[in-house]
Structure formats: C-alpha cells, structure tokens
Design an enzyme around this catalytic site. Structure first.
Site, short mmCIF file in Angstrom:
data_model
loop_
_atom_site.label_atom_id
_atom_site.label_comp_id
_atom_site.label_asym_id
_atom_site.label_seq_id
_atom_site.Cartn_x
_atom_site.Cartn_y
_atom_site.Cartn_z
N ASP A 201 -17.05 -12.50 8.70
CA ASP A 201 -15.62 -12.23 8.59
C ASP A 201 -15.20 -11.46 9.85
OD1 ASP A 201 -13.11 -11.25 8.13
OD2 ASP A 201 -13.52 -10.47 6.13
N TYR B 213 -14.63 -4.81 2.94
CA TYR B 213 -13.23 -5.17 2.67
C TYR B 213 -12.97 -6.54 3.28
CZ TYR B 213 -8.23 -5.49 2.40
OH TYR B 213 -6.97 -5.94 2.12
N LYS C 7 -5.48 -11.92 12.15
CA LYS C 7 -5.04 -10.75 12.92
C LYS C 7 -4.79 -11.06 14.40
CE LYS C 7 -6.86 -7.24 9.78
NZ LYS C 7 -5.70 -6.57 9.24
N TYR D 127 0.82 -1.21 0.00
CA TYR D 127 0.00 0.00 0.00
C TYR D 127 0.85 1.26 0.00
CZ TYR D 127 -4.43 -2.39 0.44
OH TYR D 127 -5.54 -3.16 0.16
C1 PLP Z 1 -12.44 -7.77 7.73
C2 PLP Z 1 -11.17 -8.19 7.07
N1 PLP Z 1 -11.12 -9.33 6.37
C3 PLP Z 1 -10.00 -9.75 5.77
C4 PLP Z 1 -8.85 -9.02 5.83
C5 PLP Z 1 -7.61 -9.49 5.13
O1 PLP Z 1 -6.68 -9.93 6.05
P1 PLP Z 1 -5.14 -10.04 5.64
O2 PLP Z 1 -4.65 -8.66 5.49
O3 PLP Z 1 -4.51 -10.78 6.77
O4 PLP Z 1 -5.08 -10.82 4.37
C6 PLP Z 1 -8.84 -7.82 6.54
C7 PLP Z 1 -7.61 -7.00 6.63
O5 PLP Z 1 -7.60 -5.87 7.01
C8 PLP Z 1 -10.03 -7.39 7.18
O6 PLP Z 1 -10.09 -6.23 7.86
#
Ligand code: PLP
Length: 422
Positions: free
Chosen positions: A236, A144, A265, A17
């Site tokens: 998610d 996202y 995370k 990014y």
């Molecule tokens: C809600 C959500 N799902 C998936 C992801 C993707 O995770 P990663 O960056 O570990 O691939 C993120 C990353 O910020 C996220 O906030």
C-alpha cells in the site's frame, strides 16, 4: 468575528474526522500557491502536511492546472467499461515505467481506500478463480489502509473502527518486523499459510498510526517468506508513493517486490481524486476465462476520469524532472540535520525520519490520538502560520517538495520554540 463562509459552512457541512460539537470553526481557504494556503482575509499558512499528504508539487501548480484545463475542454468524462481514452492509457504507461518491473496491469478507482479494496478483491478472487479456498488476510498491527469497510478491516482496530468492529471481517495481525521477532513472524505466517490469501502492508512507514518506521531489510525477509509460502503481497504505497520516502517508491528500497501495489494521494500531485491498483501478469491472467463469472466485477462511476488522469500525467512530468528528486533529497538532508539537533531533547521520546517525513514523539502519559498535547501543538503552529496536524502526541512534517529552505527553517525554529515553551 465569525467569517461569513465559516457561518454558512456550519449551517450545512459535516467535516471529516471532526467532532462537530466541539471543533473550532473551519478556516476558510480561498487560494493556494506553492506551499502556501491563503485565507479570505489574506492570512498565509505553510501547508506542512501537504493537505493530508496528497500535495507533492505545491498548490495550484500552473502546469497541472493548464493540463487539467486542456483536458476539460477536450473530454471531461467517459464510461470506462467498453471505452478508453488517451489520458488513461498514457498514465498506465507512465506509471508502469517507474514502478517495479513485476507490475503489469493498472486498475483505476477514485481514492486510496478504493485502491486497497480493489487489491483485496483481486487477491481473494484470484484464489476463488483458481478454486483454492484461501480467505484470510494478513496485515500489520496498527496499520491504516483507509475508511471503507474492507480497508478498515485490514487496518488496526482502534477508536476509529470501534463502532464497526463487530462487522469487520477477521484479519490476522502481526507485529512490525525487527531482527528479534522475524523468525517468530515467519513461523506464524507458515502456520497460517493454507488459509492466507494475501498480506497487505504500508512499506517502511505506517502513516496514520503515528509515522511508525521500520527497516526495509526486515520487510524484505517477510516478503521473501510470503513468496516461498505462496501468499500474495500488497504494497500500500498510497502515502509512501511518488518520492515521499526519498526514492520514487518505498518498494524501491526492497529486493522482494510485492505482487500488487496501491496508489493515490500524490498520484495527481494532490490535484484530483484518483486511485490505482496494479498487479502482476499472473494475477491478471487468473481472471481471463470463457467463464464470465471469473471477471473482476468492480468499477466506479468515475473510474479513470480523464481530468484526474490528465492531472496525474502532468504530475508525472514534474515528478520526473531532476529538480524534483533534488528537492526531495534536500528536504531529507535538512530533516536529518534537524533530527540530530533535537533528538536528545528530554521532552521527546523518539525522533524518526524517512525521506521527506520527520516525526517527533512527545514523551507524555497516555499517548493516544485524543491526547491534549495534540490540540495544544496544532493551535500553537496555526498561530505561527504553519499547518501541522499531530497524530496524538506525534508531530510530523510532510511538506510539498517545493518547500524552500527558509520555510523549512521557520518550521524547525517554531518546533524548537514549542519544545522550549509548551
Ligand atoms: C497507507 C494508506 N492507505 C490508504 C489510505 C486511504 O486513502 P484515502 O484517504 O484516499 O481513502 C491512506 C490515507 O491516509 C493511507 O495513508
């Protein structure tokens, strides 16, 4: 003067990014401790964004470090097809003991995007295995879910996805629910139902699109409706999981639980990359067959890496301590007080808060990720020794749970100063 490490970095590294032509040099970090990150020349930063939302218990946590070291000496990795190991089994048991009870099986991968990919593949193949043609996916506008192709496809179309849009599969996007639009959303879902394989959502908070928050009760109604229409649902919880929203999981605010869940995370306390997709027994059962073609053919070299699982088990131990939840509630209470102090500030369009997340929306023209205010705010806080990385005109705090009241006050004071002076 350019640091030696930054110079070497510039010669060989491409950062995420980051527009490498115009970006400032990266800040070399050589040590982390609690909420602090230290540069090679001893400057200290408060990590108020938990290093891209992963760090929940503070940096270089001694207990996690010890467990990781023990595991490294015992078994660093083993292929996870045909083999297993104690850390993976224990972690599956640990996670299943705290997530909604309808979840029955754990599938490992490496990060949030892969956890999402796996969930999507499970849903699509669930229907394929049942010989029902359901191939459409439903998602929220501005969602996202990650940067791999499947995860990008179910995310809102934006400047980030633009170069790839023509290659992303079609997804049905709906607005976030509220009292006014619920019936419209439900009838849209009903009209699409025979094509819909699944509905994926970020529960309560849409993170990357600017910490957009919405009501659990409205989401609950949508989830109930999806269940009535026989559409699989995927929560998610990559960002919202492990205490972020004030409860262990955002799904804990819901009566109607999703059929699948995604985690990453905070899963390892932010120490190691690891992703998990969980699902209900019924989904797992749809892959059991004497026909080999009904197998879920998905895996990664580092699936269920023992060291990452050890970090996650150690993080779980800390998460389950009463002090951790007390800290989460302390941050939540302090955010609420700060919100009350600033929400009428004329420079702000909105202030919102869920659990340990507080977001301030600057009221300016052209509210995109690329707004100038983003860089102004980012640099202002770096100067003050605080890492806050605004999403365009949206400034948010998402700290590790161990942040002290004094450090929170310091951040709040500097935000107030920014509101006064910028
Ligand atoms: C809600 C959500 N799902 C998936 C992801 C993707 O995770 P990663 O960056 O570990 O691939 C993120 C990353 O910020 C996220 O906030």
């Amino acid at each position: 003067m350019m640091s030696e490490l930054a110079k070497r970095d510039l010669a060989v590294v491409w950062h995420p990014y980051t527009q490498m032509k115009t970006a400032a040099l990266p800040i070399p970090i050589v040590k982390g401790e609690g909420v602090y990150l230290f540069t090679e020349d001893g400057k200290k930063f408060i990590d108020a964004v938990s290093s891209w939302w992963v760090n929940i218990h503070g940096h270089s946590h001694p207990y996690i470090a010890e467990k990781v070291f023990e595991q490294l000496k015992q078994l660093e990795h083993v292929i996870f097809a045909g083999f297993t190991h104690p850390q993976a089994v224990t972690l599956a048991e640990n996670l299943l003991s705290i997530i909604p009870k309808n979840q029955a099986k754990i599938f490992y991968s490496d990060n949030g995007s892969t956890a999402v990919e796996v969930a999507l593949k499970m849903c699509l193949q669930f229907w394929a295995n049942k010989e029902e043609k359901r191939t459409k996916i439903l998602a929220f506008k501005n969602a996202y879910h990650g940067d791999t192709f499947g995860a990008m496809a179910v995310s809102g179309r934006s400047a980030f996805t633009a170069p790839f849009d023509s290659l992303l599969f079609d997804v049905e996007f709906i607005d976030l629910p509220n009292k006014e639009n619920l019936e419209v959303l439900k009838s849209k879902i009903s009209s699409l139902k025979s094509d819909l394989a699944c509905f994926i959502f970020e529960p309560l908070v849409q993170g990357a699109s600017g910490m957009l928050m919405y009501e659990a009760s409205d989401l609950d109604e949508l989830l109930l409706h999806c269940r009535q229409e026989n559409i699989l649902t995927i929560a998610d919880e990559v960002m919202t999981g492990f205490g972020r929203t004030g409860k262990l999981f955002a799904s804990d605010y819901l009566k109607n639980k999703a059929d699948l869940m995604c985690f990453s995370k905070g899963l390892t306390g932010g120490t190691m990359p690891l992703g998990i997709t969980t699902c209900k027994q019924e989904i797992y059962d749809a892959f059991l067959s004497d026909d080999n073609l009904k197998t879920l053919f998905h895996g990664h070299s580092f699936t269920a890496n023992p060291v990452a699982c050890a970090a996650a088990n150690a993080s779980f131990d800390i998460l389950m301590k009463p002090e951790t939840l007390a800290n989460i509630h302390r941050i939540e209470a302090r955010h609420k007080v700060f919100k009350a102090q600033i929400e009428n500030n004329p420079k702000l369009k909105d202030v919102r808060q869920t659990g340990t997340i507080i977001a301030l929306e600057w009221d300016i023209e052209g509210t995109s990720y690329f707004n100038n205010i983003r860089d102004t705010l980012y640099n202002f806080f770096l100067e003050k020794g605080i890492i806050l990385r605004p999403l365009g005109n949206i400034l948010y705090i998402m700290p590790p749970y161990v942040i002290s009241d004094d450090d929170l006050d310091y951040i709040y004071q500097n935000i107030s100063l920014a509101l006064k002076t910028l």
